[in-house]
Design a protein around this motif. Structure first.
Motif, short mmCIF file in Angstrom:
data_model
loop_
_atom_site.label_atom_id
_atom_site.label_comp_id
_atom_site.label_asym_id
_atom_site.label_seq_id
_atom_site.Cartn_x
_atom_site.Cartn_y
_atom_site.Cartn_z
N UNK A 192 -27.39 -35.71 -17.18
CA UNK A 192 -28.12 -36.45 -18.21
C UNK A 192 -29.35 -37.15 -17.64
N UNK A 193 -30.38 -37.25 -18.46
CA UNK A 193 -31.61 -37.92 -18.07
C UNK A 193 -31.45 -39.41 -18.37
N UNK A 194 -31.67 -40.24 -17.35
CA UNK A 194 -31.55 -41.69 -17.53
C UNK A 194 -32.88 -42.32 -17.91
N UNK A 195 -33.95 -41.79 -17.36
CA UNK A 195 -35.28 -42.32 -17.68
C UNK A 195 -36.28 -41.17 -17.65
N UNK A 196 -37.16 -41.15 -18.65
CA UNK A 196 -38.14 -40.06 -18.74
C UNK A 196 -39.51 -40.55 -19.17
N UNK A 197 -39.70 -41.84 -19.21
CA UNK A 197 -40.98 -42.40 -19.63
C UNK A 197 -41.61 -43.19 -18.49
N UNK A 198 -42.86 -43.52 -18.67
CA UNK A 198 -43.56 -44.34 -17.68
C UNK A 198 -43.66 -43.62 -16.35
N UNK A 236 -35.69 -39.32 -14.12
CA UNK A 236 -34.59 -39.86 -13.33
C UNK A 236 -33.30 -39.36 -13.95
N UNK A 237 -32.47 -38.71 -13.15
CA UNK A 237 -31.23 -38.12 -13.66
C UNK A 237 -30.02 -38.81 -13.05
N UNK A 238 -28.90 -38.70 -13.75
CA UNK A 238 -27.64 -39.26 -13.24
C UNK A 238 -27.33 -38.62 -11.90
N UNK A 239 -26.94 -39.46 -10.93
CA UNK A 239 -26.61 -38.96 -9.61
C UNK A 239 -27.75 -39.06 -8.62
N UNK A 240 -28.98 -39.30 -9.10
CA UNK A 240 -30.10 -39.49 -8.18
C UNK A 240 -29.93 -40.83 -7.47
N UNK A 248 -36.44 -45.66 -7.95
CA UNK A 248 -37.12 -46.76 -8.63
C UNK A 248 -38.18 -47.37 -7.71
N UNK A 249 -37.85 -47.57 -6.43
CA UNK A 249 -38.83 -48.12 -5.48
C UNK A 249 -40.02 -47.19 -5.33
N UNK A 250 -39.75 -45.90 -5.28
CA UNK A 250 -40.84 -44.93 -5.12
C UNK A 250 -41.72 -44.93 -6.36
N UNK A 251 -41.12 -44.94 -7.56
CA UNK A 251 -41.90 -44.90 -8.79
C UNK A 251 -42.66 -46.21 -9.02
N UNK A 252 -42.05 -47.32 -8.67
CA UNK A 252 -42.65 -48.62 -8.95
C UNK A 252 -43.66 -49.05 -7.88
N UNK A 253 -43.26 -48.92 -6.62
CA UNK A 253 -44.08 -49.46 -5.56
C UNK A 253 -44.73 -48.39 -4.67
#
Length: 133
Positions: free
Chosen positions: A97-103, A110-114, A120-125
């Motif tokens: 399942x996809x947990x996040x697909x926006x922004x 971001x998928x379950x199990x990642x 999150x650190x890579x995408x944000x910072x």
């Protein structure tokens, strides 16, 4: 036994089995001499995986407001696809399942199990280091 396509002078075509490629051609049923012709291409069927899961409807309008014939048809097709994916798991793709697909995750969901903190650190910072408190 080798199968050959044969043709006589009168235009009759037929198939005959010969023990060897050096055997004489059999006569036609009309009695005329025959000659070997190139075999015709026989294409019985083509491989088709059917529609992918991405092509299947996901809305009420996609199944024509629940029309019984449309629902039945899609159910049949989805069942065939599931059986095919059981036999060939490489066709199933990523079913997590996809947990996040926006922004920040629009291009790479971001998928379950990642590894959540790293993603999150890579995408944000823009880094792969986890934040420490």
């Amino acid at each position: 036994m080798i199968l050959y396509d044969l043709k006589c002078a009168d235009g009759h075509r037929f198939e005959a089995g010969l023990a060897s490629m050096f055997d004489d051609n059999p006569r036609c049923r009309c009695g005329a001499e025959t000659s070997r012709v190139p075999a015709s291409v026989r294409q019985l069927g083509t491989a088709d995986t059917g529609r992918s899961r991405e092509e299947m409807p996901t809305t009420w309008r996609g199944i024509q407001q629940g029309h019984p014939d449309v629902v039945r048809g899609w159910h049949r097709e989805m069942s065939r696809r599931e059986k095919l994916e059981e036999k060939h798991p490489e066709l199933a793709g990523d079913r997590r399942p996809v947990l996040a697909h926006e922004g920040a995750f629009e291009g790479r969901p971001l998928r379950a199990g990642d590894p959540l903190a790293t993603k999150v650190a890579q995408a944000t910072f823009g880094t792969t280091k986890e934040a420490t408190a």
